[in-house]
Design a protein around this motif. Sequence first.
Motif, PDB file in Angstrom:
ATOM      1  N   THR A   1      32.970  42.128  40.222  1.00 20.50           N
ATOM      2  CA  THR A   1      34.427  42.243  40.133  1.00 20.50           C
ATOM      3  C   THR A   1      34.945  41.904  38.738  1.00 20.50           C
ATOM      4  O   THR A   1      35.983  42.405  38.323  1.00 20.50           O
ATOM      5  CB  THR A   1      35.127  41.315  41.150  1.00 20.50           C
TER       6      THR A   1
ATOM      7  N   LEU B   1      33.642  48.553  36.815  1.00 18.20           N
ATOM      8  CA  LEU B   1      34.785  49.103  37.529  1.00 18.20           C
ATOM      9  C   LEU B   1      35.121  50.498  37.017  1.00 18.20           C
ATOM     10  O   LEU B   1      35.469  51.394  37.799  1.00 18.20           O
ATOM     11  CB  LEU B   1      35.993  48.176  37.410  1.00 18.20           C
ATOM     12  N   LYS B   2      34.975  50.708  35.706  1.00 14.41           N
ATOM     13  CA  LYS B   2      35.229  52.026  35.138  1.00 14.41           C
ATOM     14  C   LYS B   2      34.200  53.038  35.641  1.00 14.41           C
ATOM     15  O   LYS B   2      34.552  54.167  35.989  1.00 14.41           O
ATOM     16  CB  LYS B   2      35.209  51.966  33.610  1.00 14.41           C
TER      17      LYS B   2
ATOM     18  N   GLY C   1      34.778  53.746  39.295  1.00 16.19           N
ATOM     19  CA  GLY C   1      36.011  54.516  39.396  1.00 16.19           C
ATOM     20  C   GLY C   1      35.811  55.973  38.992  1.00 16.19           C
ATOM     21  O   GLY C   1      36.326  56.885  39.640  1.00 16.19           O
TER      22      GLY C   1
ATOM     23  N   ASN D   1      33.985  57.628  41.701  1.00 10.78           N
ATOM     24  CA  ASN D   1      34.888  57.805  42.845  1.00 10.78           C
ATOM     25  C   ASN D   1      35.766  59.057  42.689  1.00 10.78           C
ATOM     26  O   ASN D   1      36.033  59.752  43.665  1.00 10.78           O
ATOM     27  CB  ASN D   1      35.761  56.565  43.031  1.00 10.78           C
ATOM     28  N   ASP D   2      36.166  59.334  41.457  1.00 10.41           N
ATOM     29  CA  ASP D   2      37.020  60.495  41.201  1.00 10.41           C
ATOM     30  C   ASP D   2      36.341  61.810  41.576  1.00 10.41           C
ATOM     31  O   ASP D   2      37.020  62.782  41.903  1.00 10.41           O
ATOM     32  CB  ASP D   2      37.438  60.544  39.728  1.00 10.41           C
TER      33      ASP D   2
ATOM     34  N   LEU E   1      39.114  44.069  46.442  1.00  8.23           N
ATOM     35  CA  LEU E   1      39.037  44.973  45.307  1.00  8.23           C
ATOM     36  C   LEU E   1      38.584  46.363  45.764  1.00  8.23           C
ATOM     37  O   LEU E   1      39.177  47.380  45.395  1.00  8.23           O
ATOM     38  CB  LEU E   1      38.075  44.436  44.248  1.00  8.23           C
ATOM     39  N   VAL E   2      37.536  46.424  46.577  1.00  8.24           N
ATOM     40  CA  VAL E   2      37.017  47.701  47.086  1.00  8.24           C
ATOM     41  C   VAL E   2      38.096  48.424  47.885  1.00  8.24           C
ATOM     42  O   VAL E   2      38.317  49.630  47.700  1.00  8.24           O
ATOM     43  CB  VAL E   2      35.743  47.476  47.932  1.00  8.24           C
ATOM     44  N   ASN E   3      38.791  47.703  48.757  1.00  7.08           N
ATOM     45  CA  ASN E   3      39.859  48.311  49.553  1.00  7.08           C
ATOM     46  C   ASN E   3      41.007  48.798  48.662  1.00  7.08           C
ATOM     47  O   ASN E   3      41.562  49.866  48.886  1.00  7.08           O
ATOM     48  CB  ASN E   3      40.379  47.337  50.604  1.00  7.08           C
ATOM     49  N   GLY E   4      41.345  48.003  47.659  1.00  8.20           N
ATOM     50  CA  GLY E   4      42.422  48.373  46.743  1.00  8.20           C
ATOM     51  C   GLY E   4      42.094  49.607  45.919  1.00  8.20           C
ATOM     52  O   GLY E   4      42.975  50.414  45.619  1.00  8.20           O
ATOM     53  N   LYS E   5      40.829  49.759  45.553  1.00  2.11           N
ATOM     54  CA  LYS E   5      40.398  50.923  44.769  1.00  2.11           C
ATOM     55  C   LYS E   5      40.205  52.151  45.649  1.00  2.11           C
ATOM     56  O   LYS E   5      40.104  53.266  45.148  1.00  2.11           O
ATOM     57  CB  LYS E   5      39.084  50.621  44.039  1.00  2.11           C
TER      58      LYS E   5
ATOM     59  N   TRP F   1      37.498  52.831  47.366  1.00  2.00           N
ATOM     60  CA  TRP F   1      36.127  53.327  47.251  1.00  2.00           C
ATOM     61  C   TRP F   1      35.550  53.580  48.633  1.00  2.00           C
ATOM     62  O   TRP F   1      35.642  52.740  49.518  1.00  2.00           O
ATOM     63  CB  TRP F   1      35.253  52.336  46.513  1.00  2.00           C
TER      64      TRP F   1
END
Length: 162
Positions: free
Chosen positions: A55, A61-62, A65, A68-69, A99-103, A105
Motif C-alpha cells: 500500500t 499502485l501505478k 492501476g 486494471n485499466d 485500498l483495493v475496494n477504493g481502486k 481492482w
Amino acid sequence: MRNLFAFCIFLLPLFVFSQQTELPNIVLKDLNGKDVNVAELGKGDQPVIVSFWATWCGPCLKELGAINDVYDDWQKETGVKVVAVSIDDAKSVKRVKPLVNGKGWDYQVLLDDNHNLKRAMNVANVPFTVLVYKGKIVYKHTSYTPGVEKELFKQVKAVAKK
C-alpha cells in the motif's frame, strides 16, 4: 587465482538454485480470510500474473492501476488472471482491503504479511511481477515504468498462444 576459482565454484550453486522456476508451496490468506496455496496458482492452461506490491509503494499502485485499466481486454483476449500479493506487514495490512475496494481492482488479492512468500521468491524490491504458465515462471520483472505493462501483455499473449 586458485582462491578465486574456488570462490566461483562455491557461488555457482547459490546462483543456480536461487533462480525460482515455480511458485513455492506456501499458503496465504485472501481478503476474505480463505487459505490459498500459492503453488496451485498458474497450474492450469491460463496464464497468471503474480504481482508483489504494498500500500505504501507508489510504483506498485501505478503498475496495478495501469493493468486494471486494460484488465478486462486482457482477460477476454487471453484468459489471464492477476493475483496481487500484498507484502504489507501486520501494522499496515489493515489498509489493503479498503485500498483495493477504493481502486475497484478485480484481482485476487493475497496477504503475505509475514513475508513468507516474499522470502521464498527472493523478492528484494516491489513491484515485482512474475508470469506463471502451466506451473512454471516464464517471465519476471521488477520496478515500474509507464508502458512496462505492454511488455507484460506481450509475454502473456506469447504463452497463451502456445
